[in-house]
Design a protein around this motif. Structure first.
Motif, PDB file in Angstrom:
ATOM      1  N   MET A 105       0.834  -1.202   0.000  1.00  0.00           N
ATOM      2  CA  MET A 105       0.000   0.000   0.000  1.00  0.00           C
ATOM      3  C   MET A 105       0.873   1.258   0.000  1.00  0.00           C
ATOM      4  SD  MET A 105      -2.902   1.496  -0.045  1.00  0.00           S
ATOM      5  CE  MET A 105      -4.069   0.169   0.253  1.00  0.00           C
ATOM      6  N   GLY A 106       1.944   1.230   0.773  1.00  0.00           N
ATOM      7  CA  GLY A 106       2.842   2.389   0.818  1.00  0.00           C
ATOM      8  C   GLY A 106       3.579   2.606  -0.482  1.00  0.00           C
TER       9      GLY A 106
ATOM     10  N   GLY B   6      12.934   3.052  -6.448  1.00  0.00           N
ATOM     11  CA  GLY B   6      13.146   2.767  -5.036  1.00  0.00           C
ATOM     12  C   GLY B   6      13.760   1.390  -4.883  1.00  0.00           C
ATOM     13  N   LEU B   7      13.928   0.942  -3.632  1.00  0.00           N
ATOM     14  CA  LEU B   7      14.507  -0.375  -3.381  1.00  0.00           C
ATOM     15  C   LEU B   7      13.603  -1.486  -3.897  1.00  0.00           C
ATOM     16  CD1 LEU B   7      15.901  -0.030   0.262  1.00  0.00           C
ATOM     17  CD2 LEU B   7      17.226  -0.179  -1.850  1.00  0.00           C
ATOM     18  N   ALA B   8      12.294  -1.331  -3.752  1.00  0.00           N
ATOM     19  CA  ALA B   8      11.333  -2.356  -4.162  1.00  0.00           C
ATOM     20  C   ALA B   8      10.656  -1.935  -5.456  1.00  0.00           C
ATOM     21  CB  ALA B   8      10.296  -2.578  -3.059  1.00  0.00           C
ATOM     22  N   GLU B   9      11.044  -2.576  -6.552  1.00  0.00           N
ATOM     23  CA  GLU B   9      10.431  -2.332  -7.853  1.00  0.00           C
ATOM     24  C   GLU B   9       9.958  -3.673  -8.412  1.00  0.00           C
ATOM     25  OE1 GLU B   9      12.920   1.622  -9.235  1.00  0.00           O
ATOM     26  OE2 GLU B   9      13.566  -0.322  -9.965  1.00  0.00           O
TER      27      GLU B   9
ATOM     28  N   THR C 291      11.512   6.664   1.346  1.00  0.00           N
ATOM     29  CA  THR C 291      12.369   7.415   0.419  1.00  0.00           C
ATOM     30  C   THR C 291      11.548   8.033  -0.715  1.00  0.00           C
ATOM     31  OG1 THR C 291      12.870   5.374  -0.812  1.00  0.00           O
ATOM     32  CG2 THR C 291      14.405   6.030   0.927  1.00  0.00           C
ATOM     33  N   ARG C 292      10.517   7.330  -1.172  1.00  0.00           N
ATOM     34  CA  ARG C 292       9.676   7.881  -2.235  1.00  0.00           C
ATOM     35  C   ARG C 292       8.885   9.089  -1.746  1.00  0.00           C
ATOM     36  NH1 ARG C 292       7.039   2.587  -5.311  1.00  0.00           N
ATOM     37  NH2 ARG C 292       8.819   2.169  -6.676  1.00  0.00           N
TER      38      ARG C 292
END
Length: 223
Positions: A120-121, A153-156, A191-192
């Motif tokens: 969700m974030g 970001g770190l999670a893509e 970070t986003r």
């Protein structure tokens, strides 16, 4: 984080297959919908603990996701196609996590909830920034072929696929892996939000300054 390297590597095979599909009259939205339908099969497969079959349909869904983008560019991409693609992607991601929660609720449910909270974030920050980037005419220098501005970001996508593969190959460790991935998502969200806020604030200030300059100088270019 890894998409900027993996996407260029995949572009050539995607283009090869997409060219032949386009010649056969297959449209991007058709591939998007078919890939989504296949991907949703992961939910019952995971719930019944058929993890390798679930990995197969997850893989097919991701292949379809790569092909629909190339098909869209061959036919000239559309806003409604980009919308459909990203919405169904997020639903698919959540569906996979739901499948693992259903497979072993007593062991997986809490970690699955934490990961969905992370999704969700990352998803909301990603899409909210895309809306403001479009409004402010910001362009991505990294993902120039995407339908709208991508905030990295770190999670893509690549990291998500790698964790999904790990979930399917090591289902007994889903809880631990999900907590790790959730933590990565939380860092990505933070970070986003911060970088997105600063980018939008800076771009809006430049737009306001340009508008004020043009007003004071009777519409002359102030760029």
């Amino acid at each position: 984080m890894l998409d900027r390297w993996t996407l260029p590597l995949l572009k050539r095979p995607w283009r090869f297959l997409a060219t032949r599909m386009a010649a056969a009259g297959i449209k991007a939205n058709e591939v998007t919908l078919a890939g989504f339908a296949i991907g949703l099969l992961a939910v019952p497969l995971l719930a019944t603990q058929h993890y390798l079959l679930a990995l197969l349909v997850i893989t097919l869904n991701r292949i379809a996701d790569g092909l629909d983008g190339e098909l869209a560019r061959l036919h000239s991409s559309t806003d409604h196609g980009a919308f459909l693609d990203i919405v169904l992607d997020f639903i698919f991601y959540a569906a996979v996590v739901l499948g693992f929660a259903l497979a072993a609720p007593q062991h997986n449910a809490l970690a699955a909830c934490a990961l969905l909270f992370g999704f969700m974030g990352t998803g909301s920050s990603f899409l909210a920034f895309a809306i403001m980037a479009e409004k402010l005419h910001l362009k991505s220098l990294i993902y120039q072929n995407k339908g709208f501005h991508y905030l990295d970001g770190l999670a893509e996508g690549t990291e998500t696929i790698l964790f999904f593969v790990a979930f399917c190959l090591l289902p007994e460790h889903f809880s631990l892996l999900a907590w790790i991935f959730a933590g990565i998502c939380y860092v990505t969200t933070a970070t986003r939000v911060w970088s997105g806020f600063l980018t939008i604030k800076s771009a809006a200030s430049r737009t306001d300054a340009t508008h004020q300059c043009e007003t004071e100088n009777q519409g002359r270019d102030c760029h």
